[in-house]
Design a protein around this motif. Structure first.
Motif, PDB file in Angstrom:
ATOM      1  N   GLU A   9     -50.163 -40.937 -24.197  1.00 20.84           N
ATOM      2  CA  GLU A   9     -50.322 -41.605 -25.501  1.00 20.84           C
ATOM      3  C   GLU A   9     -51.336 -42.742 -25.413  1.00 20.84           C
ATOM      4  O   GLU A   9     -52.198 -42.908 -26.290  1.00 20.84           O
ATOM      5  CB  GLU A   9     -48.975 -42.142 -25.987  1.00 20.84           C
ATOM      6  CG  GLU A   9     -49.035 -42.719 -27.395  1.00 20.84           C
ATOM      7  CD  GLU A   9     -47.687 -43.223 -27.857  1.00 20.84           C
ATOM      8  OE1 GLU A   9     -47.197 -44.211 -27.259  1.00 20.84           O
ATOM      9  OE2 GLU A   9     -47.115 -42.636 -28.789  1.00 20.84           O
ATOM     10  N   GLN A  12     -54.818 -41.209 -25.010  1.00 16.96           N
ATOM     11  CA  GLN A  12     -55.293 -40.658 -26.279  1.00 16.96           C
ATOM     12  C   GLN A  12     -55.782 -41.768 -27.209  1.00 16.96           C
ATOM     13  O   GLN A  12     -56.780 -41.601 -27.927  1.00 16.96           O
ATOM     14  CB  GLN A  12     -54.185 -39.862 -26.972  1.00 16.96           C
ATOM     15  CG  GLN A  12     -53.967 -38.472 -26.392  1.00 16.96           C
ATOM     16  CD  GLN A  12     -52.974 -37.664 -27.215  1.00 16.96           C
ATOM     17  OE1 GLN A  12     -52.175 -38.223 -27.958  1.00 16.96           O
ATOM     18  NE2 GLN A  12     -53.017 -36.365 -27.078  1.00 16.96           N
ATOM     19  N   SER A 292     -50.848 -37.394 -32.078  1.00 13.69           N
ATOM     20  CA  SER A 292     -49.528 -37.733 -31.538  1.00 13.69           C
ATOM     21  C   SER A 292     -48.393 -37.056 -32.290  1.00 13.69           C
ATOM     22  O   SER A 292     -47.242 -37.103 -31.861  1.00 13.69           O
ATOM     23  CB  SER A 292     -49.326 -39.253 -31.582  1.00 13.69           C
ATOM     24  OG  SER A 292     -49.448 -39.733 -32.914  1.00 13.69           O
ATOM     25  N   ARG A 368     -47.194 -29.476 -24.405  1.00  8.22           N
ATOM     26  CA  ARG A 368     -47.782 -30.791 -24.105  1.00  8.22           C
ATOM     27  C   ARG A 368     -49.007 -30.646 -23.218  1.00  8.22           C
ATOM     28  O   ARG A 368     -50.067 -31.241 -23.475  1.00  8.22           O
ATOM     29  CB  ARG A 368     -46.731 -31.701 -23.455  1.00  8.22           C
ATOM     30  CG  ARG A 368     -45.814 -32.388 -24.449  1.00  8.22           C
ATOM     31  CD  ARG A 368     -45.039 -33.518 -23.799  1.00  8.22           C
ATOM     32  NE  ARG A 368     -44.011 -33.001 -22.897  1.00  8.22           N
ATOM     33  CZ  ARG A 368     -42.774 -32.698 -23.271  1.00  8.22           C
ATOM     34  NH1 ARG A 368     -42.402 -32.836 -24.540  1.00  8.22           N
ATOM     35  NH2 ARG A 368     -41.890 -32.259 -22.395  1.00  8.22           N
TER      36      ARG A 368
END
Length: 470
Positions: A9, A12, A292, A368
């Protein structure tokens, strides 16, 4: 939050700032220690963030100095224009071109940029084999018996559970299983349309949908489509008096990779319901998002069962298993009858195997990694295209999915490029395949579902060089 999810996260977020120009080439990034303090993470997690960004070629490490945004991190190519097809139904199918391109499917001697399906190297093949063996042991008669017409209960139950993630709130009885995504679309079109009806589609559009519509005697009206936000709502409103049904791929459609904003989805659902026009939603790419959060579906806003939601695992897990499904809304009995007449039952073993894969959490774990790989691939592709392709080249900026759409100069002919490229062991999907009209001759679709290697980079370099000669 798990460490794996947390580091990804953060990575990203930084990658997004680089791509959006907030962080520019040469800018210095926070140190490992600073990243630890800002996000309350450990040193190892912070180092993984930087390793991930380096793997995407977004940053460079300089000894004794830290991390910096790479000078070649992201050269933003212009976006293609909104498509402008004629709002008149057409049937000029590029049948010969489509047949020529899809004849290459499965060929191991070619680099298949033309096929929008994940390479087996990106799929959990060993785990899937175990699920097949398990399903054979657990099913009645080892999987040789017929399933119910509605389909495998475990699969329907798991698809219903997962629908909560996009606001679907489906029940197992709301679903019918099919032979892949195209099986779902076929039943939907047969149930909702009749020969002579006009169907509205995005432009450009997946060739299989165009061929299917024509084979059922439907007239096709192509809608102007924005490369980022999808179908233009104003143009859909103009088309309403001319159409009998509508089929859209709102989430990461192929070839553009556009994603319709939630407010647009809601408006489209209300508009079509008001005029009694059924909406078939192909959500085959919905799970392949680069952000996300998974985007909602048109089905999320369906109040009266007018949206027929179709999907499968053909683009995410197992293309050859041919496992798909439909949430048919108020058209359930029509579609059940069609399935009984045309197939009686679906493949029990493959459905049970996929159901167990979803149930055990293996699917989410695979997704994922799969999404991360595809997003990295996309970054590699656009950098290669920016470096190797002719001046004036434009590309889409997909927010998910398996493809990137490339637009060359106006006088280029990608059908000729296909013939040149195939001699070099490269197969592309020329733009004319994705329309029934006289357009997109200077465009092509490239699959990003191949493992990124230096050989793939060289193939894109070859392709770019050839593109400069047409």
């Amino acid at each position: 939050m798990s460490k794996d999810f947390l580091y990804n996260e953060i990575a990203q977020g930084i990658a997004g700032q680089i791509r959006n120009g907030v962080l520019k080439p040469g800018d210095r990034l926070p140190s490992v220690r600073t990243l630890c303090q800002e996000h309350n993470i450990g040193m190892n997690t912070a180092k993984r963030v930087f390793l991930e960004l380096e793997a995407q070629s977004l940053i460079d490490s300089k000894p004794q100095s830290g991390y910096f945004v790479s000078p070649q991190s992201y050269r933003r190519l212009p976006l293609p224009e909104v498509s402008r097809p004629s709002l008149v139904a057409n049937d000029r199918e590029p049948d010969e071109l489509i047949s020529k391109v899809y004849a290459n499917m499965g060929r191991e001697d070619l680099t298949l940029f033309s096929i929008a399906a994940p390479s087996g190297d990106l799929l959990p093949l060993a785990k899937l084999k175990k699920e097949i063996v398990h399903a054979t042991r657990e099913l009645n008669g080892g999987g040789t018996a017929y399933e119910s017409v509605q389909g495998n209960l475990n699969l329907r139950r798991m698809v219903a559970v997962r629908s909560l993630g996009w606001g679907g709130k489906l029940h197992e009885n709301d679903l019918i299983t099919t032979s892949g995504g195209m099986g779902a679309l076929s039943f939907s079109l047969m149930a909702l349309g009749k020969p002579g009806d006009t169907i509205a589609l995005e432009s450009p559009c997946y060739p299989g949908i165009l061929q299917l519509a024509l084979s059922l005697g439907l007239k096709v009206l192509e809608l102007p489509t924005h490369p980022v936000t999808g179908v233009e709502i104003a143009d859909l409103k103009k088309a309403i008096p001319k159409i009998d049904l509508c089929l859209l791929v709102p989430n990461f459609n192929t070839p553009l990779g556009s994603c319709m904003p939630d407010e647009n989805k809601k408006e489209v659902v209300a508009l079509l319901a008001k005029h009694g026009i059924p909406l078939i939603e192909d959500d085959i790419y919905g799970d392949i998002y680069f952000g996300s959060q998974r985007p909602k579906c048109c089905k999320s806003f369906d109040q009266d069962g007018n949206v027929v939601w179709c999907s499968s695992v053909s683009k995410t897990l197992a293309p050859g298993y041919r496992v798909g499904w439909i949430a048919p809304g108020k058209y359930k009995e029509k579609i059940l009858k069609l399935k009984l007449v045309h197939t009686i039952s679906s493949s029990a073993i493959a459905q049970e195997a996929v159901a167990n894969f979803l149930k055990t959490g293996k699917y989410e774990n695979h997704l994922r990694q799969f999404r991360r790989t595809l997003e990295n691939n996309y970054q590699h592709y656009v950098r290669a295209i920016a470096e190797y392709f002719p001046e004036g080249t434009k590309t889409t900026r997909p927010q998910g999915g398996l493809t990137v759409w490339v637009e060359l100069n106006q006088d280029a002919d990608t059908a000729k490029l296909y013939d040149l490229a195939i001699k070099k062991g490269i197969s592309i999907a020329p733009g004319r395949m994705f329309t029934l009209q006289d357009q997109f001759q200077n465009c092509m679709r490239l699959s990003i579902g191949l493992p990124w290697t230096e050989e793939l980079n060289l193939k894109l370099k070859q392709l770019g060089k050839l593109a400069g000669t047409i």
